[in-house]
Design a protein around this motif. Structure first.
Motif, mmCIF file in Angstrom:
data_model
loop_
_atom_site.group_PDB
_atom_site.id
_atom_site.type_symbol
_atom_site.label_atom_id
_atom_site.label_comp_id
_atom_site.label_asym_id
_atom_site.label_seq_id
_atom_site.Cartn_x
_atom_site.Cartn_y
_atom_site.Cartn_z
ATOM 1 N N PRO A 409 0.584 -0.717 0.057
ATOM 2 C CA PRO A 409 0.252 0.132 0.099
ATOM 3 C C PRO A 409 0.629 1.462 0.037
ATOM 4 O O PRO A 409 1.570 1.137 0.255
ATOM 5 C CB PRO A 409 -0.581 -0.103 1.413
ATOM 6 N N LEU A 410 0.623 2.252 -0.926
ATOM 7 C CA LEU A 410 0.775 3.850 -0.681
ATOM 8 C C LEU A 410 0.693 4.409 0.539
ATOM 9 O O LEU A 410 -0.753 4.921 0.809
ATOM 10 C CB LEU A 410 0.474 4.268 -2.113
ATOM 11 N N THR A 411 1.925 4.820 1.076
ATOM 12 C CA THR A 411 1.328 5.856 1.928
ATOM 13 C C THR A 411 1.296 7.335 1.289
ATOM 14 O O THR A 411 1.433 7.499 0.051
ATOM 15 C CB THR A 411 2.608 6.474 3.188
ATOM 16 N N ARG A 412 0.484 8.264 2.231
ATOM 17 C CA ARG A 412 0.609 9.770 1.819
ATOM 18 C C ARG A 412 1.367 10.231 1.365
ATOM 19 O O ARG A 412 1.182 11.519 0.038
ATOM 20 C CB ARG A 412 -0.520 10.074 2.419
ATOM 21 N N GLU A 413 2.756 9.995 2.253
ATOM 22 C CA GLU A 413 3.681 11.076 1.741
ATOM 23 C C GLU A 413 4.295 10.355 0.617
ATOM 24 O O GLU A 413 5.151 11.202 -0.298
ATOM 25 C CB GLU A 413 4.977 10.810 3.000
ATOM 26 N N GLN A 414 4.580 9.262 0.378
ATOM 27 C CA GLN A 414 4.972 8.012 -1.172
ATOM 28 C C GLN A 414 3.814 9.453 -2.532
ATOM 29 O O GLN A 414 4.827 9.095 -3.128
ATOM 30 C CB GLN A 414 4.733 7.138 -0.912
ATOM 31 N N LEU A 415 3.126 9.138 -1.421
ATOM 32 C CA LEU A 415 1.635 9.900 -3.238
ATOM 33 C C LEU A 415 2.240 11.073 -3.395
ATOM 34 O O LEU A 415 2.598 11.454 -4.495
ATOM 35 C CB LEU A 415 0.537 9.530 -2.772
ATOM 36 N N CYS A 416 2.644 12.145 -2.338
ATOM 37 C CA CYS A 416 3.223 13.826 -2.634
ATOM 38 C C CYS A 416 5.186 13.577 -3.125
ATOM 39 O O CYS A 416 4.510 13.811 -4.518
ATOM 40 C CB CYS A 416 3.458 14.090 -1.181
ATOM 41 N N ASP A 441 1.756 17.715 12.427
ATOM 42 C CA ASP A 441 3.233 16.441 12.268
ATOM 43 C C ASP A 441 3.629 16.729 11.870
ATOM 44 O O ASP A 441 3.979 15.195 10.998
ATOM 45 C CB ASP A 441 1.026 15.559 12.554
ATOM 46 N N GLU A 442 4.586 17.548 11.221
ATOM 47 C CA GLU A 442 5.391 17.195 10.664
ATOM 48 C C GLU A 442 6.808 16.434 10.900
ATOM 49 O O GLU A 442 7.554 15.832 10.231
ATOM 50 C CB GLU A 442 5.963 19.017 10.413
ATOM 51 N N GLU A 443 6.969 16.101 12.540
ATOM 52 C CA GLU A 443 7.386 15.089 12.993
ATOM 53 C C GLU A 443 7.602 13.425 12.507
ATOM 54 O O GLU A 443 8.482 13.466 12.228
ATOM 55 C CB GLU A 443 7.999 15.572 14.646
ATOM 56 N N ASP A 444 6.064 13.312 12.061
ATOM 57 C CA ASP A 444 5.620 12.169 11.421
ATOM 58 C C ASP A 444 6.487 12.560 9.870
ATOM 59 O O ASP A 444 6.044 10.986 9.697
ATOM 60 C CB ASP A 444 4.417 12.188 11.366
ATOM 61 N N MET A 445 6.846 13.265 9.500
ATOM 62 C CA MET A 445 7.074 13.490 8.143
ATOM 63 C C MET A 445 8.411 12.207 7.718
ATOM 64 O O MET A 445 9.436 12.705 8.732
ATOM 65 C CB MET A 445 6.532 15.017 7.050
ATOM 66 N N SER A 446 8.963 11.800 6.925
ATOM 67 C CA SER A 446 10.013 11.373 6.427
ATOM 68 C C SER A 446 10.775 12.257 5.755
ATOM 69 O O SER A 446 10.652 13.031 5.063
ATOM 70 C CB SER A 446 10.268 9.724 4.962
ATOM 71 N N SER A 447 12.096 12.637 6.047
ATOM 72 C CA SER A 447 13.132 13.342 5.383
ATOM 73 C C SER A 447 13.491 13.751 4.232
ATOM 74 O O SER A 447 13.208 14.683 3.984
ATOM 75 C CB SER A 447 14.355 13.700 6.545
ATOM 76 N N TRP A 448 13.007 12.233 3.028
ATOM 77 C CA TRP A 448 13.132 13.001 2.142
ATOM 78 C C TRP A 448 11.617 13.095 1.515
ATOM 79 O O TRP A 448 11.548 13.822 0.484
ATOM 80 C CB TRP A 448 13.014 11.541 1.269
#
Length: 493
Positions: A409-416, A441-448
């Motif tokens: 499954p695709l995450t929302r950040e991967q989609l972006c 919730d920026e701290e939950d985002m992957s750096s890339w």
């Protein structure tokens, strides 16, 4: 003495024989006058007696006008004989609604004892001259032929050998003492004030009864059409509305209409004009005037579910937030249903699905993509060629060790990240429709992924999920991806 008794017996025999002979040749067995029956079963509306409503004389009780209770011009009541008798005369040469072409129009004259009884203004006649009738025999249908100003029965009686203006026989007296009728009689408002003979009777016996029934004063104005307050309606199953109809012209004598539906299984309509959605589809409901004029309203009963290209997707309701996104994705051939009746808008989007959808959006030719460097990519899958194409273009890559994980499954950040990278690789500049809004919730985002998330947010492609949170690690659904890619596609045009 014996001779006298024999004479009486002989006379009695002669009388009985004579009566029998008269009966066999068609003469009626005469009934007592108090046995008269009401001539219009079902209607007890008295329009006039010895005076009309306007105060002009009306044969001083020799006749009575009986109206149509609950007037409906398309339905004519039966007229029955009030007595037994012989049909002395009939007239059937006049057309319904023809005014001033004859005083009585179509009528039946019956001889009862020494009385002629006239049933006038009929629409049609059901008996023949010389026919023997009994009380209750149907003579014809109520109408408005002759010198008539509306549908009613003119009942008149006068002595045989006298003129029709003879007022010695008060025809209404034949009915007023019958208890079967008294509770039912209704008189038009104002009638009692114009009638000396019947005024006290009406006030005393019918003081608790009142009515504002259809009156026949003035010239009959024929209707010319029907007007509805709407010509189209779209309903959901179970919904309803009231269809309002008016007869034209405004001064038409008969303002009543009959409602109808061409398909009761789709939409029904009752006598008050209430339309109810019964089943999916389109039909017509409408109103018909007394003379047959019709106006129609097109009624469409929609399914509560999305229907596109002949298919109904029972998991996408028209009230869902994503209905337009799903419809747009289907119309632009970005997505297909998971079956002929399902779209699965809440199902998770996989990496392989996303590659296939972007490939369709780009209208890419993947016919030569028959092999792949990814060890976990089955080239028989519908998305395989698209994955190879996305990898070559550089906007989607593997996850390491020559693996792509197409079914993950695709995450929302991967989609972006994928969407922004694809957009930039086309050489177009990303739109800047909104100011940057930092998510809580920026701290939950992957750096890339952080840069791509804010670029997608500013371009108007994606938003948060409430409370200023982006929830980057949540999985993207098919409905969400459909909405994002439609926005991407629109911005590229």
């Amino acid at each position: 003495m014996k001779s006298k008794r024999q004479t009486v017996k002989k006379l009695t025999s002669i009388i009985l024989s004579t009566l029998f002979a008269l009966q066999t040749i068609g003469m009626p067995v005469l009934q007592a006058e108090d046995a008269w029956v009401w001539p219009v079963p079902g209607s007890y509306v008295i329009n006039s007696l010895d005076y009309y409503q306007d105060g002009s004389p009306h044969n001083e009780g020799q006749c009575v006008d009986i109206g149509h209770n609950g007037f409906n011009g398309s339905e004519r009541l039966d007229i029955v004989s009030s007595t037994s008798g012989i049909v002395e005369r009939i007239v059937t040469s006049y057309g319904d609604y023809n005014i001033n072409d004859g005083s009585w129009g179509n009528y039946v004259m019956i001889r009862y004892n020494n009385i002629y009884i006239i049933y006038a203004h009929l629409k049609s006649v059901s008996v023949k001259k010389g026919q023997r009738v009994s009380a209750g025999t149907v003579l014809g249908k109520m109408g408005t032929s002759g010198n008539s100003t509306g549908v009613h029965l003119h009942l008149q009686a006068f002595p045989v050998g006298a003129s029709s203006s003879d007022t010695s026989i008060k025809v209404f007296d034949k009915f007023i003492n019958n208890p079967d009728y008294i509770p039912k009689f209704r008189f038009l408002k104002g009638l009692a004030t114009h009638s000396e003979r019947y005024g006290s009777l009406i006030r005393s016996q019918y003081k608790n009864l009142s009515g504002s029934y259809y009156g026949y004063s003035g010239q009959w104005i024929q209707d010319t059409g029907v007007k509805l307050d709407r010509t189209t309606a779209v309903l959901q199953l179970g919904e309803s509305f009231v269809l309002k109809a008016s007869v034209l012209p405004d001064n038409a004598s008969n303002k009543q209409v009959t409602f109808f539906s061409e398909d009761e299984t789709i939409a029904s309509i009752d006598k008050n004009g209430t339309v109810r959605a019964k089943g999916y589809g389109t039909t017509f409901v409408g109103a018909r005037s007394s003379s047959g004029h019709v106006a129609k309203c097109k009624v469409t009963v929609e399914s509560p579910y999305l229907t596109y290209d002949g298919k109904t997707y029972t998991d996408v309701r028209l009230s869902d937030w994503h209905v337009n996104a799903v419809k747009g994705a289907l119309a632009n051939h970005l997505f297909y249903g998971t079956s002929d009746s399902t779209f699965e808008p809440d199902s998770l989007m996989t990496r392989g699905m996303l590659a296939a959808v972007i490939c369709r959006m780009a209208n890419a030719d993947i016919s030569e993509n028959t092999s792949s460097r990814f060890l976990d990519l089955d080239m028989s899958q519908y998305y395989a060629g698209a994955v190879v194409w996305a990898d070559k273009k550089g906007f989607m890559s593997g996850v390491g060790s020559d693996m792509f994980e197409p079914d993950e499954p695709l995450t929302r950040e991967q989609l972006c990240s994928v969407v922004v990278r694809y957009y930039e690789l086309t050489g177009k500049s990303l739109p800047h429709e909104k100011e940057k809004t930092e998510f809580a919730d920026e701290e939950d985002m992957s750096s890339w992924a952080i840069a791509s998330i804010y670029k997608a947010q500013q371009a108007g492609f994606m938003t948060g999920r409430g409370q200023n949170r982006f929830v980057p690690q949540d999985y993207a659904t098919r409905a969400e991806v459909a909405m994002v890619l439609l926005k991407v596609q629109d911005s590229m045009r």
